[in-house]
Design an enzyme around this catalytic site. Structure first.
Site, mmCIF file in Angstrom:
data_model
loop_
_atom_site.group_PDB
_atom_site.id
_atom_site.type_symbol
_atom_site.label_atom_id
_atom_site.label_comp_id
_atom_site.label_asym_id
_atom_site.label_seq_id
_atom_site.Cartn_x
_atom_site.Cartn_y
_atom_site.Cartn_z
ATOM 1 N N HIS A 45 44.956 32.248 42.428
ATOM 2 C CA HIS A 45 45.026 32.010 43.867
ATOM 3 C C HIS A 45 44.818 33.315 44.642
ATOM 4 O O HIS A 45 45.082 34.403 44.127
ATOM 5 C CB HIS A 45 46.374 31.377 44.237
ATOM 6 N N GLU A 82 46.420 34.710 47.032
ATOM 7 C CA GLU A 82 47.618 35.523 47.278
ATOM 8 C C GLU A 82 47.947 36.356 46.045
ATOM 9 O O GLU A 82 48.270 37.552 46.149
ATOM 10 C CB GLU A 82 48.824 34.634 47.608
ATOM 11 N N CYS A 105 51.458 28.380 47.439
ATOM 12 C CA CYS A 105 52.077 27.439 46.503
ATOM 13 C C CYS A 105 53.341 28.069 45.915
ATOM 14 O O CYS A 105 53.647 29.240 46.163
ATOM 15 C CB CYS A 105 51.097 27.064 45.387
ATOM 16 N N CYS A 160 52.643 31.327 43.772
ATOM 17 C CA CYS A 160 52.346 32.513 44.584
ATOM 18 C C CYS A 160 53.581 32.957 45.352
ATOM 19 O O CYS A 160 53.785 34.163 45.551
ATOM 20 C CB CYS A 160 51.185 32.245 45.528
#
Ligand code: 5HC
Ligand code: ZN
Length: 161
Positions: free
Chosen positions: A79, A81, A105, A108
């Protein structure tokens, strides 16, 4: 004497703009997500977007959302992040903030909390009622990490590259 320019972009527009620009690098056909980590004194520390780990080819690993789990992107994609956190090689992210085009999410958020990031400024919350994001908010609330929705100015930023 000439006056200063008045139509310069705000800090929020600047950092969310950088996050979204990074997202344009993503090969994900469905969601292009970008992140920009910023120090307390408004210096950009790191940037990331969603993609497969180094060595895992965009042309070999799958981009699909459905089908056999092993043939979807979800096991493989990093992801934005997490990529931004991992891309940072300068020491501590303690006290920093992260601009991200999509609410983080649960996985993260764990990384955000543990790396010392104290604030999340997000744009879309399109998965806000999924268990991953509900769990995410639970952890962020417990850890005292603030999050606020980016207020769009509606301004279109045009650059020629
Ligand atoms: N906060 C996030 N940051 C991200 O970088 N992603 C990535 C993972 C996938 O590549 C894509 C989501 O795919 P889809 O389910 O919308 O087709 O966005 C997803 C989220 C959602 O929590
Ligand atoms: Zn995530």
């Amino acid at each position: 004497m000439s006056e200063k320019r008045q139509d310069y972009i705000s800090w929020d527009e600047y950092f969310m703009g950088v996050a979204k620009l990074a997202g344009l690098r993503s090969k994900d056909p469905n969601s292009q997500v970008g992140s920009c980590i910023v120090s307390p004194d408004n210096k950009i520390l790191s940037i990331g977007y969603n993609g497969f780990p180094r060595g895992c080819s965009d042309d070999v690993f799958p981009w699909s959302r459905e089908g056999d789990e092993l043939d979807t992107k979800y096991f493989y994609v990093t992801h934005s992040e997490l990529n931004a956190i991992l891309n940072y090689r300068g020491g501590s992210l303690e006290g920093s903030k992260i601009y991200v085009s999509l609410f983080p999410c649960n996985e993260c958020s764990k990384a955000i909390i543990q790396s010392g990031i104290r604030e999340i400024i997000y744009d879309s919350d399109k998965y806000g009622d999924t268990p991953a994001v509900i769990a995410s908010r639970k952890m962020l609330d417990a850890a005292g990490v603030h999050y606020r929705r980016y207020i769009r100015s509606g301004r279109e930023l045009k650059i020629t590259v």
